[in-house]
Scaffold this motif. Structure first.
Motif, mmCIF file in Angstrom:
data_model
loop_
_atom_site.group_PDB
_atom_site.id
_atom_site.type_symbol
_atom_site.label_atom_id
_atom_site.label_comp_id
_atom_site.label_asym_id
_atom_site.label_seq_id
_atom_site.Cartn_x
_atom_site.Cartn_y
_atom_site.Cartn_z
ATOM 1 N N GLY A 136 0.707 -1.361 0.173
ATOM 2 C CA GLY A 136 0.171 -0.143 -0.209
ATOM 3 C C GLY A 136 0.533 0.868 -0.654
ATOM 4 N N GLY A 137 2.268 1.380 -0.563
ATOM 5 C CA GLY A 137 2.721 2.254 -0.770
ATOM 6 C C GLY A 137 3.920 2.304 -0.318
ATOM 7 N N ASP A 138 3.825 1.786 0.803
ATOM 8 C CA ASP A 138 5.466 1.254 1.684
ATOM 9 C C ASP A 138 6.063 0.204 1.069
ATOM 10 N N ILE A 139 7.593 0.185 1.021
ATOM 11 C CA ILE A 139 7.774 -0.105 -0.357
ATOM 12 C C ILE A 139 9.526 -0.966 0.537
ATOM 13 N N ALA A 140 10.016 -2.277 0.482
ATOM 14 C CA ALA A 140 11.119 -2.679 0.720
ATOM 15 C C ALA A 140 11.413 -3.237 -0.399
ATOM 16 N N LEU A 141 12.643 -3.170 -0.634
ATOM 17 C CA LEU A 141 13.665 -3.012 -1.562
ATOM 18 C C LEU A 141 14.587 -4.444 -1.861
ATOM 19 N N HIS A 142 14.793 -4.608 -2.542
ATOM 20 C CA HIS A 142 16.156 -6.542 -2.261
ATOM 21 C C HIS A 142 16.656 -5.595 -3.948
ATOM 22 N N GLN A 163 23.863 -0.051 -4.642
ATOM 23 C CA GLN A 163 25.362 0.579 -3.845
ATOM 24 C C GLN A 163 24.100 1.615 -3.006
ATOM 25 N N ASP A 164 23.417 1.766 -3.329
ATOM 26 C CA ASP A 164 22.691 3.180 -2.260
ATOM 27 C C ASP A 164 22.457 2.412 -1.224
ATOM 28 N N ASP A 165 22.615 3.133 -0.011
ATOM 29 C CA ASP A 165 21.386 2.756 1.180
ATOM 30 C C ASP A 165 20.233 2.953 1.472
ATOM 31 N N VAL A 166 19.708 3.320 0.396
ATOM 32 C CA VAL A 166 18.159 3.256 1.054
ATOM 33 C C VAL A 166 17.646 1.786 0.108
ATOM 34 N N LYS A 167 16.256 1.572 1.092
ATOM 35 C CA LYS A 167 16.311 -0.216 1.559
ATOM 36 C C LYS A 167 14.826 0.130 1.789
ATOM 37 N N GLY A 168 14.165 0.939 1.262
ATOM 38 C CA GLY A 168 13.199 1.623 1.044
ATOM 39 C C GLY A 168 12.109 2.897 0.304
ATOM 40 N N ILE A 169 10.532 2.500 0.196
ATOM 41 C CA ILE A 169 10.490 3.917 0.079
ATOM 42 C C ILE A 169 8.706 3.868 0.758
ATOM 43 N N ALA A 170 8.652 5.147 1.490
ATOM 44 C CA ALA A 170 7.605 5.026 2.093
ATOM 45 C C ALA A 170 6.412 6.125 1.417
ATOM 46 N N THR A 171 5.296 6.071 1.118
ATOM 47 C CA THR A 171 4.335 7.267 0.406
ATOM 48 C C THR A 171 3.520 7.430 1.621
ATOM 49 N N SER A 172 2.747 8.842 1.787
ATOM 50 C CA SER A 172 1.216 8.967 2.942
ATOM 51 C C SER A 172 0.873 10.168 2.896
ATOM 52 N N GLY A 173 -0.280 9.717 2.372
ATOM 53 C CA GLY A 173 -1.185 11.481 2.221
ATOM 54 C C GLY A 173 -2.715 11.161 3.044
ATOM 55 N N TRP A 174 -2.880 11.950 3.132
ATOM 56 C CA TRP A 174 -4.605 12.406 3.298
ATOM 57 C C TRP A 174 -5.259 11.703 3.099
ATOM 58 N N ARG A 175 -5.280 11.027 1.648
ATOM 59 C CA ARG A 175 -6.532 9.661 1.649
ATOM 60 C C ARG A 175 -5.747 8.515 1.558
ATOM 61 N N GLY A 176 -4.664 8.121 2.305
ATOM 62 C CA GLY A 176 -4.727 7.705 3.146
ATOM 63 C C GLY A 176 -5.274 6.867 4.428
ATOM 64 N N ARG A 177 -4.623 5.936 4.900
ATOM 65 C CA ARG A 177 -5.481 4.959 6.439
ATOM 66 C C ARG A 177 -5.033 5.861 7.501
ATOM 67 N N SER A 178 -3.933 6.184 7.255
ATOM 68 C CA SER A 178 -3.009 6.870 8.623
ATOM 69 C C SER A 178 -3.800 8.195 8.933
ATOM 70 N N TYR A 179 -3.920 8.946 10.568
ATOM 71 C CA TYR A 179 -4.309 9.906 10.699
ATOM 72 C C TYR A 179 -3.199 11.118 9.647
ATOM 73 N N SER A 180 -3.865 12.082 9.687
ATOM 74 C CA SER A 180 -2.762 13.323 9.057
ATOM 75 C C SER A 180 -2.708 14.373 8.837
ATOM 76 N N LEU A 181 -2.406 15.467 9.609
ATOM 77 C CA LEU A 181 -2.577 17.289 9.851
ATOM 78 C C LEU A 181 -2.862 17.832 8.566
ATOM 79 N N GLY A 182 -3.927 16.893 7.785
ATOM 80 C CA GLY A 182 -3.559 17.995 5.925
ATOM 81 C C GLY A 182 -2.372 18.742 5.411
ATOM 82 N N ILE A 183 -1.503 18.601 6.557
ATOM 83 C CA ILE A 183 -0.325 19.419 5.768
ATOM 84 C C ILE A 183 0.166 19.210 4.379
ATOM 85 N N ALA A 184 -0.475 18.126 3.482
ATOM 86 C CA ALA A 184 -0.093 17.633 2.294
ATOM 87 C C ALA A 184 -0.191 17.009 1.838
#
Length: 189
Positions: A136-142, A163-184
Motif C-alpha cells: 500500500g505504498g510502503d515498499i521494501a527493496l532488495h 550500492q545506495d543506502d536506500v532500502k525502502g520507499i514510503a508514501t503517505s497522504g491524507w487520502r490513506g488510512r493514516s492520521y494526517s494533519l492535512g499538511i500535504a
C-alpha cells in the motif's frame, strides 16, 4: 482450487488470505484484511519460484500474528518498549521506539514492517537479483549487483541502485488510512 491454504485466483477483500498472479505474469498480489501486497522477484526462474512460494506460505499467518498482539500494538510506545513477541510486531516496536515521547503506537510502522518482513522471508530463501514488496505504498527493496529500482516522483524519475543506502520507499497522504494533519496531499520518503 487451493494451494497451501490460500485461496487461488483473484484476491478477496476479507476472509482468508489470497494470492494471484497479476496479468503481467511477473508480479503476485497477496491480500488479507488490510494487507494488500504486490510482490515481484527477479532472478533465476527456480529462485523466483521459491521466493513466491515462501512469501505465500508466510503471508498465511501475518494477519493472525499481528491480531494476537493488537491491543498492545495500539498502545502508546513506552521508553523501554512494550514487550511484543512476534517478529513483525518487534520490528514495528523498534521502528517507533525513538519517538516514544510523541505518543506514537507501533501501528505507525505496520505497513512498512510487513513489507520488510515479507521481503526478508523471500531473500532468505532464494538468491534474487532484485525484489520488492509493496504494501500500500510502503515498499521494501532488495537490489544486488547492477540492479536498479526506478521511482516516479513529481520532480522526475529517481533511480535507486544496489550500492545506495536506500532500502525502502514510503508514501503517505491524507487520502490513506493514516492520521494526517492535512499538511500535504502526499509525501514520499
Amino acid at each position: 482450487q487451493q494451494r497451501r491454504g490460500i485461496a487461488a485466483g483473484r484476491p478477496k477483500a476479507m476472509g482468508r488470505p489470497s494470492a494471484a498472479m497479476l496479468d503481467d505474469g511477473k508480479r503476485r498480489h497477496l491480500q488479507h484484511g488490510p494487507f494488500d501486497l504486490i510482490i515481484e522477484a527477479d532472478g533465476p526462474e527456480v529462485e523466483v519460484k521459491v521466493a513466491y512460494g515462501v512469501a505465500i506460505q508466510r503471508f498465511e499467518t501475518v494477519l493472525d500474528e499481528l491480531v494476537s498482539e493488537l491491543t498492545v500494538l495500539r498502545s502508546d510506545m513506552q521508553e523501554h518498549g512494550l514487550g511484543l513477541q512476534g517478529a513483525i510486531a518487534r520490528t514495528m516496536e523498534n521502528a517507533v521506539r525513538p519517538y516514544w515521547r510523541q505518543q506514537v503506537t507501533p501501528m505507525a510502522a505496520v505497513a512498512g514492517s510487513v513489507a520488510e518482513h515479507m521481503l526478508d522471508t523471500m531473500t532468505a530463501a532464494a538468491n534474487l537479483r532484485r525484489a520488492y514488496v509493496n504494501n500500500g505504498g510502503d515498499i521494501a527493496l532488495h537490489l544486488t549487483g547492477d540492479a536498479t529500482f526506478v521511482v516516479a516522483a513529481p520532480s522526475g524519475k529517481i533511480t535507486i541502485r544496489a550500492q545506495d543506502d536506500v532500502k525502502g520507499i514510503a508514501t503517505s497522504g491524507w487520502r490513506g488510512r493514516s492520521y494526517s494533519l492535512g499538511i500535504a496531499d502526499a509525501v514520499t520518503v
